[in-house]
Design an enzyme around this catalytic site. Structure first.
Site, mmCIF file in Angstrom:
data_model
loop_
_atom_site.group_PDB
_atom_site.id
_atom_site.type_symbol
_atom_site.label_atom_id
_atom_site.label_comp_id
_atom_site.label_asym_id
_atom_site.label_seq_id
_atom_site.Cartn_x
_atom_site.Cartn_y
_atom_site.Cartn_z
ATOM 1 N N LEU A 3 0.820 -1.217 0.000
ATOM 2 C CA LEU A 3 0.000 0.000 0.000
ATOM 3 C C LEU A 3 0.847 1.257 0.000
ATOM 4 O O LEU A 3 0.460 2.273 -0.561
ATOM 5 C CB LEU A 3 -0.927 0.003 1.229
ATOM 6 C CG LEU A 3 -1.981 -1.102 1.288
ATOM 7 C CD1 LEU A 3 -2.767 -0.998 2.582
ATOM 8 C CD2 LEU A 3 -2.910 -1.021 0.087
ATOM 9 N N GLY A 4 2.015 1.208 0.642
ATOM 10 C CA GLY A 4 2.849 2.399 0.697
ATOM 11 C C GLY A 4 4.114 2.127 1.485
ATOM 12 O O GLY A 4 4.350 1.025 1.970
ATOM 13 N N PHE A 10 11.564 4.148 6.952
ATOM 14 C CA PHE A 10 12.078 2.982 7.675
ATOM 15 C C PHE A 10 11.195 1.741 7.546
ATOM 16 O O PHE A 10 11.522 0.705 8.128
ATOM 17 C CB PHE A 10 12.236 3.313 9.164
ATOM 18 C CG PHE A 10 13.164 4.459 9.426
ATOM 19 C CD1 PHE A 10 14.525 4.333 9.224
ATOM 20 C CD2 PHE A 10 12.673 5.681 9.859
ATOM 21 C CE1 PHE A 10 15.387 5.388 9.460
ATOM 22 C CE2 PHE A 10 13.512 6.743 10.096
ATOM 23 C CZ PHE A 10 14.875 6.602 9.892
ATOM 24 N N GLY A 11 10.097 1.841 6.827
ATOM 25 C CA GLY A 11 9.220 0.687 6.774
ATOM 26 C C GLY A 11 8.210 0.773 5.657
ATOM 27 O O GLY A 11 8.235 1.693 4.839
ATOM 28 N N GLU A 12 7.306 -0.212 5.637
ATOM 29 C CA GLU A 12 6.319 -0.316 4.575
ATOM 30 C C GLU A 12 4.969 -0.691 5.166
ATOM 31 O O GLU A 12 4.879 -1.205 6.291
ATOM 32 C CB GLU A 12 6.751 -1.376 3.555
ATOM 33 C CG GLU A 12 8.071 -1.072 2.868
ATOM 34 C CD GLU A 12 8.557 -2.218 1.993
ATOM 35 O OE1 GLU A 12 7.987 -3.325 2.113
ATOM 36 O OE2 GLU A 12 9.499 -2.011 1.210
ATOM 37 N N ASP A 68 -3.797 14.318 10.483
ATOM 38 C CA ASP A 68 -3.866 14.044 9.037
ATOM 39 C C ASP A 68 -5.246 13.497 8.669
ATOM 40 O O ASP A 68 -5.363 12.540 7.897
ATOM 41 C CB ASP A 68 -2.762 13.062 8.628
ATOM 42 C CG ASP A 68 -2.606 12.967 7.105
ATOM 43 O OD1 ASP A 68 -3.072 13.887 6.398
ATOM 44 O OD2 ASP A 68 -2.025 11.974 6.635
#
Length: 824
Positions: free
Chosen positions: A536-537, A541-543, A677
């Protein structure tokens, strides 16, 4: 088009009587000067002479004296204080930019006739899709039977600042792939001429204000063919490797830049141009672009024109792949001496004929010198004005959100103009002098639970008491500034991102520090039972991955012996194994925060994998994806949509979803959590229109255009942010309320348009400066056709300049529940 809807002066009288003419009139008292909407002068309206026959062409003509972008027309019959009985049941429009060539307006399906009035008094407003760019407008009543017709009219739009009078381009192409619908990439609304597959002398889709979607086969419009929003050209059709376009303007202009909105769907062979050059003598100007093979989103590309002067621009766009597709082109320019004396200035473009007379050259030089002197004087006066305004604001404003405690305020909308900067930094008050003083201090008001300001979380002051006032008598340069130029240190930049690229909730600092491992109330889920389906994105430092989790229902104690177990769709935030200790601690902190959230309208943490690398947190994911994509693929429910099986949502569906978002935010506010957000991209949709608020929209490439990137590091959703969040770095529940108002606006556009879509990121930030100054020049999002007055009033309250004037989420939720009850 959604913003440019101002009345042009028929009702107000700014359009003069002598500028309103007609082909005929019945009496002097029904002449064209009486065709003013909602006015009852004369005998109440304009009436053409005699009975109007079906074959007659009688018209009311309006001269606006300049080019206008016209998006809406309002009509009314002859009421004449209840004595009139005439009105036009239908009409069409002709328009002209020069008074010589007249063009018949057509809608996007080719229809010319617009439905008019059904009585003598009510005003009927009709959107012009596509909009018209013209100086002269003719309104032509249409009838099927002989009858008497009378009309009152108003035009709505705004001044055509571009000044573009026509463009010439090659004809667009088509994509015909076996098994797929044909994609037509032609300029379907072009109002000029076509000869030998070349368009010239008109305007069309490149100037209609509609930006194409990321997927060029989809469209903002209804009942149109695939590819409608774009004009596209195939590389192999141009032996030179570029597409040449010529732009003609109404007058001599000084050009700053050109913005080109391009598609970049590279998996299908579409990329933005790799180079553009525009011809001027003695040297051309142009730009080479950085090709993006990671983000397929459509985007604007800005081409600097470096204050070149001319009445025409000739540009070449060089192919970077098989296809080049453009949906919109706009120019930033200033009209030079917009009077008849413009002719003394000569263009430097090779296509313009230069005046050889020495007198013209001398006059041109003198005019240029005078303009430069005037510009210099204006800049000096503006700096003095800014200084006084800021000094007054710091000394007199008692609002806790802009007190003298915040001596380091980022007034980007002002600094951007004065310092030629386009990124956030610590701007120091009360003046922009040679010596900078930047002392950050806060009394930590009750509503400010975790103000980010411009410091990392470890340096946040705890909101547990008052802080000493800064010593304004001392004046020492800030370490972040060298030679009076801001130094962009990491600590100066607001960072909303978590370690995996998602938004990280802002929470009270003491609450985060007090959390321990025992606060994690979810269990360890076996990593081997996760099956990756889609990324998804990602973040630094991560996914974030979409996964299927086998045995999750049993893990959660929700399985049933009667029903077979099924894999569950989940979102997995995954930390890369080679990260540093700080990133690992931040990731664990995110897990601790998420484990505390238990509300039906908040995405829940289901499990973790923290015994071995890679560290993971497993959260809920909803069947229908995010709310932005869900709504953008639907229309409002109508008999047409229902009879044609078009996916749709009703007004009550929208209210139900908005109420759930308000309920989830009410829960977060009760915990003193600040989301920072909130947007439709961060709301997930389940069955039966259920909503859960999430936080990983920031990590998705699909929404990269919604974030303003600062020096390639931090990203800010500025179009959803309250003014104090942008200018002061202040994130509170009240700034979440502001974002909720924008989210509500998105929903009532069915996510067909980005907030402030016609403003650049820099203009959006400048607009927040207008909210700060509160002088009535701030731009609000406009009311959408789907949005009722009561809901739009709620949005406006959410966007109140003062924090204390914004409603709480308790109040918002209660209001929306009442609105839902009223629709039952």
């Amino acid at each position: 088009p959604a913003i440019c809807r101002y009345p042009l002066g028929m009702h107000e009288g700014t359009i003069r009587d002598e500028d309103i003419t007609a082909s005929s009139q019945w009496y002097d008292s029904t002449g064209p000067q009486y065709a003013r909407l909602q006015r009852e002068e004369g005998d109440g309206a304009w009436c053409p002479a005699g009975l109007l026959q079906p074959e007659d062409v009688q018209f009311l003509q309006i001269d606006l004296h300049k080019l206008f972008f016209i998006t809406l027309i309002g009509t009314q019959g002859r009421h004449a204080r209840a004595t009139g009985k005439e009105f036009a049941r239908a009409y069409r429009i002709d328009y002209s930019r020069n008074g010589e060539r007249w063009i018949s307006w057509k809608d996007r399906q080719g229809g010319q006739v617009i439905q008019g009035n059904t009585d003598t008094y009510d005003v009927v407003l009709k959107d012009l899709r596509p909009p018209i760019i013209a100086r002269y407008i003719r309104v032509i009543p249409v009838t099927e039977l002989p009858m008497t017709v009378c009309m009152r009219v108003e035009l709505y739009g705004c001044l055509w600042f571009d000044g573009l009078a026509s463009y010439s381009i090659p004809e667009g192409g088509t994509i015909a792939a076996p098994g797929s619908p044909i994609v037509y990439l032609n300029d379907s609304t072009y109002d000029g001429f076509q000869e030998r597959r070349h368009l010239y002398g008109g305007l069309g889709q490149l100037t209609d204000g509609v930006l194409g979607l990321d997927d060029f086969t989809q469209s903002h419009q209804y009942r149109v063919w695939p590819g409608y929003d774009y004009i596209g050209w195939k590389n192999e059709s141009f032996s030179a490797g570029f597409v040449e376009m010529e732009f003609q303007f109404d007058r001599q202009r000084n050009f700053t830049s050109m913005k080109v909105h391009c598609n970049n769907m590279f998996p299908k062979g579409v990329k933005i141009f790799h180079k553009a050059d525009c011809e001027w003598e003695p040297d051309p100007v142009g730009v080479s672009t950085i090709l993006d093979d990671k983000n397929p989103s459509a985007r604007f590309v800005t081409i600097p024109l470096n204050q070149r002067v001319g009445k025409a621009v000739l540009c070449r766009f060089h192919f970077a792949d098989t296809w080049l597709m453009i949906s919109e082109i706009s120019f930033q320019s200033v009209c030079l001496l917009c009077t008849e004396t413009t002719s003394v200035l000569t263009s430097t473009w090779v296509g313009e004929k230069a005046d050889d007379s020495s007198t013209s050259v001398l006059v041109g030089c003198l005019v240029a010198i005078i303009l430069l002197l005037l510009a210099f004087i204006v800049v000096i006066l503006w700096k003095q004005y800014v200084h006084k305004r800021l000094a007054k604001g710091y000394s007199n404003n008692e609002d806790d959100s802009i007190s003298t405690d915040f001596t380091c305020i980022s007034i980007l909308s002002l600094v951007h103009n004065l310092r030629d900067s386009s990124v956030l930094y610590l701007g120091c008050g009360p003046s922009f002098s040679d010596t900078f003083q930047c002392t950050v201090s806060s009394k930590c008001p009750q509503e400010e639970l975790f103000s980010m300001m411009y410091l990392p979380q470890s340096e946040q002051p705890a909101c547990s008491g008052d802080y000493a006032e800064p010593d304004l008598t001392k004046s020492t340069p800030h370490q972040g500034f060298q030679n009076n130029v801001p130094h962009y240190a990491e600590t100066d930049i607001v960072s909303l991102q978590g370690v995996t690229g998602n938004n990280m909730y802002a929470v009270p600092a003491l609450t985060v520090d007090s959390l321990t491992k025992k606060d994690i109330s979810v269990g360890e889920f076996p990593w081997q039972q996760l099956r990756l389906k889609e990324k998804l994105g990602e973040g630094q430092f991560g996914e974030v991955h979409l996964c299927e989790a086998d045995g999750l229902l049993e893990f959660l104690g929700l399985s049933s012996l009667e029903l077979p177990t099924q894999p569950v769709l989940v979102a997995v935030k995954m930390l890369r194994s080679n990260v540093n200790k700080t990133a690992r601690n931040d990731f664990l902190k995110e897990i601790k925060i998420m484990s505390r959230l238990k509300d039906p309208n908040i995405i829940r943490l289901l499990g973790v994998c923290v015994r071995d690398d890679p560290l993971c947190m497993i959260t809920e994911y909803m069947e229908n994806g995010d709310l932005n994509q869900f709504l953008s693929q639907r229309e409002i429910c109508s008999s047409f949509a229902l009879s044609n099986n078009i996916p749709c949502v009703s007004y009550s569906n929208l209210l139900f979803m908005a109420t759930q978002i308000a309920s989830g935010m009410k829960y977060l506010a009760s915990l003193n959590f600040v989301h920072r957000d909130l947007a439709t991209r961060n709301c997930l949709v389940g069955n039966s229109y259920t909503i859960k608020i999430a936080d990983f929209g920031m990590s998705r490439n699909l929404y990269s255009g919604d974030y303003y990137r600062i020096q390639g590091r931090a990203v800010l959703p500025i179009r959803w942010m309250a003014w104090e969040s942008i200018l002061l770095g202040k994130f509170t529940t009240a700034s979440d309320v502001w974002a909720f108002g924008v989210t509500l606006w998105e929903m009532f556009t069915l996510c067909k348009e980005q907030p402030y879509s016609l403003l650049s990121d820099e203009q959006v930030i400048e607009n927040t400066g207008e909210f700060f100054r509160s002088q009535g020049r701030q731009i609000y999002l406009s009311q959408t056709p789907l949005c009722p007055n009561a809901v739009f009033d709620l949005m406006l309250k959410c966007w109140s300049r003062d924090i204390k004037d914004r409603p709480t989420f308790d109040m918002i939720h209660h209001f929306l529940v009442e609105q839902m009850d009223g629709t039952v």
